[in-house]
Enzyme design. Structure first.
Site, short mmCIF file in Angstrom:
data_model
loop_
_atom_site.label_atom_id
_atom_site.label_comp_id
_atom_site.label_asym_id
_atom_site.label_seq_id
_atom_site.Cartn_x
_atom_site.Cartn_y
_atom_site.Cartn_z
N HIS A 164 0.82 -1.21 0.00
CA HIS A 164 0.00 0.00 0.00
C HIS A 164 0.86 1.26 0.00
O HIS A 164 1.99 1.25 0.48
CB HIS A 164 -0.92 0.03 1.23
CG HIS A 164 -1.93 -1.07 1.23
ND1 HIS A 164 -2.38 -1.67 2.38
CD2 HIS A 164 -2.57 -1.69 0.21
CE1 HIS A 164 -3.27 -2.60 2.08
NE2 HIS A 164 -3.40 -2.63 0.77
N LEU A 186 -0.82 0.02 21.43
CA LEU A 186 -2.17 -0.55 21.55
C LEU A 186 -2.26 -1.46 22.77
O LEU A 186 -3.26 -1.44 23.51
CB LEU A 186 -2.51 -1.34 20.27
CG LEU A 186 -2.84 -0.52 19.03
CD1 LEU A 186 -2.78 -1.38 17.77
CD2 LEU A 186 -4.22 0.13 19.17
#
Length: 608
Positions: A273, A292
């Site tokens: 990407h 996270l």
């Protein structure tokens, strides 16, 4: 950004830039889920209007096609999702046009490579107007058992295996569309399946972020846990970290950021990407995973452990009674497309057309089995091509030469004959080439140019029966039938048709036998004794000589010769030849800019 559910079982979409496969996949998913109405309300295809035929289950339906976004939205006010399959060059403009429509809530942009400046404008407009952009560079999204965008989740087999035909309890969001399919399968193996899944797209500036969708999921009661798959590059995951730290998310979040292998490379690595490129330690997969984990998300130690972490979290919720068991349903059987079924050997279907003269399925067209390149390389002429396409065999050169001579001699006979006259009148009426040509061709028949087959038929029958010219002519007279191929309006016994003489000369020089032609000449001798204009005309010459060609070449059986005459092959020569002249007359009148033709009064006998 919307705060709750985006789709439902009644959601309908407008599909921009017609693509048959993704639309059909959406409709098949609708049927699989038991929807009563198709999810595609209309198609926007710039420059086109009308309908496209597709299948909704076993029923064939017509989906309206509109040339513009505004017209489509006006025609389908309940369609609030815009699925944009435009190229990266035009995706931004068409997406903005959709966002500006009051009926559109969600725009999904499939294309990769949309200019970042354009994407920023779309994001700003969407935020200012409380609308949602999914993508660019996305496969789309899905609400299990309700609605899906385009090619999301892939084939029907994959959808069924992932239990996407009915809702589960898991909300899923990812950057990668390809990995979404993998995770749908993983989640289905260890949980009751997903409720909604979104691939936000892999560009640097996604229209909506991971945290946007996780916050939405937090407000959807049916979603009991959330699975997030991020990737290295950018800082999108940190907005999710902040939301977790601030207590905005009260459902379990299982997350993994892909790209931990990037540290094994000495230089910066660009993954698939545009946004998958680490710009520093903060953007590394390791840093994001740790952030996270520190914020309270369940983060495994590796991707291989991701499935186990999802399973453990789901089972814990189930033990606590927070997840009720999902009632399994058997999805309906989707009818398989005929072409697919034939390829896989599941069905056999009769063909609708038989063709034995040509084949265009290979690398190049073939005429009667001979490739086009061979026809050109070996110097085949028009006569050779006619022999292949009409007679399905390569005839000797004298035969194909005879065919070419017939075409040349019959191409035109001046502007006064009925066919040319009709063509000229039609062309002068301003009609197009095809109309003018057909007007002339329609006059061909027993009285004009269409007697070649009849001449061949009657000459052959009489010769084969052993009738003398006298017996033949008199028997025709008793039947009230004029002898086809005999007689001319202009030519006489002392003024023979030059075309007939040329054909006879060629045949006597080149044909192995001319028995039918000689019989026709004997008939002419008898008819001339009755009237000076009962000469062998070009129809009779071609008809009798073609019998000699067929019989003398040794390449046709008696049955084949009879069939050729009966079907009308020989008149086909006149039709083909005279088309050349009729086209010429059309061009001539157009070039001369001739006005509408009106027949003069003095050439009409007005009588009671």
């Amino acid at each position: 950004m919307a705060s709750g559910q985006l789709f439902s079982r009644t959601t309908q979409a407008l599909f921009f830039n017609y693509k048959q496969l993704p639309i059909q996949r959406m409709l098949d998913f609708d049927f699989l889920c038991g929807r009563e109405t198709p999810s595609v309300a209309g198609i926007v295809n710039p420059g086109s209007e009308g309908f496209q035929k597709l299948f909704f289950g076993q029923e064939e339906i017509a989906i309206p096609v509109h040339s513009g976004v505004e017209a489509a939205c006006a025609a389908h006010p309940t369609a609030d999702v815009f699925i944009n399959f435009a190229s990266y060059r035009s995706a931004a403009a068409s997406s903005m046009a959709a966002l500006k429509q009051p009926t559109i809530r969600v725009v999904a942009i499939i294309a990769e490579g949309v200019p970042e400046s354009d994407t920023k404008l779309l994001i700003a407009y969407a935020k200012a107007n409380n609308k949602v952009v999914i993508g660019p560079a996305t496969v789309g999204g899905i609400q299990a058992g309700a609605f899906k965008i385009g090619d999301t989740a892939g084939t029907l087999d994959n959808i069924i295996q992932c239990k996407l035909y009915r809702p589960g309890s898991v909300g899923f969001v990812s950057k990668s569309g390809g990995m979404s399919n993998e995770l749908y399968n993983t989640i289905a193996r260890v949980t009751d399946g997903i409720y909604e899944g979104i691939a936000i797209g892999g560009d640097v500036f996604p229209g909506s972020t991971l945290s946007d969708h996780v916050l939405r999921y937090n407000n959807i009661p049916q979603i009991k846990m959330v699975v997030v798959l991020g990737e290295l590059g950018g800082r999108d995951e940190y907005s999710l970290v902040e939301a977790l730290k601030q207590g905005k998310i009260n459902k379990p979040v299982v997350a993994w950021v892909s790209g931990t292998c990037a540290r094994l490379f000495k230089s910066e690595v660009q993954f698939g990407h545009a946004g998958a490129k680490s710009g520093g330690d903060m953007e590394s997969a390791q840093a994001k995973n740790q952030a996270l984990r520190d914020a309270g998300a369940v983060v495994p130690t590796s991707y291989e452990s991701f499935e186990a972490a999802i399973k453990e979290t789901f089972e814990k919720l189930a033990e606590e009674g927070k997840i009720a068991p999902v009632k399994e349903v058997k999805p309906p059987q989707i009818p398989e497309d005929l072409n697919t079924a034939i390829k896989t050997g599941k069905v056999r279907a009769p063909t609708h057309i038989i063709s034995t003269i040509s084949d265009d399925r290979g690398e190049e067209p073939c005429y009667a089995g001979i490739p086009m390149s061979s026809i050109v390389e070996q110097g085949y002429g028009v006569g050779d091509v006619i022999s292949l396409l009409w007679f399905k065999r390569s005839l000797p050169r004298y035969c194909t030469k005879f065919i070419e001579i017939c075409i040349m001699l019959c191409a035109d006979h001046g502007p006064c004959v009925s066919g040319a006259h009709n063509t000229i009148v039609t062309a002068r009426a301003g009609k197009d080439l095809v109309s003018s040509l057909v007007a002339g061709l329609l006059t061909i028949g027993p009285r004009f140019g269409g007697a070649i087959d009849d001449a061949a038929r009657y000459f052959k029958e009489a010769y084969d029966k052993g009738l003398s010219p006298y017996e033949f002519v008199e028997s025709m007279k008793k039947k009230g039938i004029r002898v086809p191929g005999i007689g001319h309006r202009v030519k006489r016994g002392d003024n023979r048709d030059k075309r007939v003489e040329l054909l006879q000369l060629f045949a006597r020089t080149n044909f192995p036998t001319v028995k039918y032609m000689e019989y026709a000449v004997q008939v002419e001798t008898y008819t001339l004794s009755k009237a000076n204009n009962l000469v062998l005309n070009v129809d009779g010459a071609i008809g009798s000589l073609f019998l000699d060609l067929l019989a003398g070449s040794g390449m046709f059986t008696k049955q084949e010769i009879d069939e050729i005459v009966e079907i009308g092959y020989l008149n086909g020569l006149f039709v083909l030849a005279r088309s050349i002249g009729l086209i010429g007359h059309t061009f001539d009148q157009k070039r001369l800019k001739q006005p509408l033709y009106r027949h003069p009064w003095e050439d009409v006998l007005y009588t009671k």
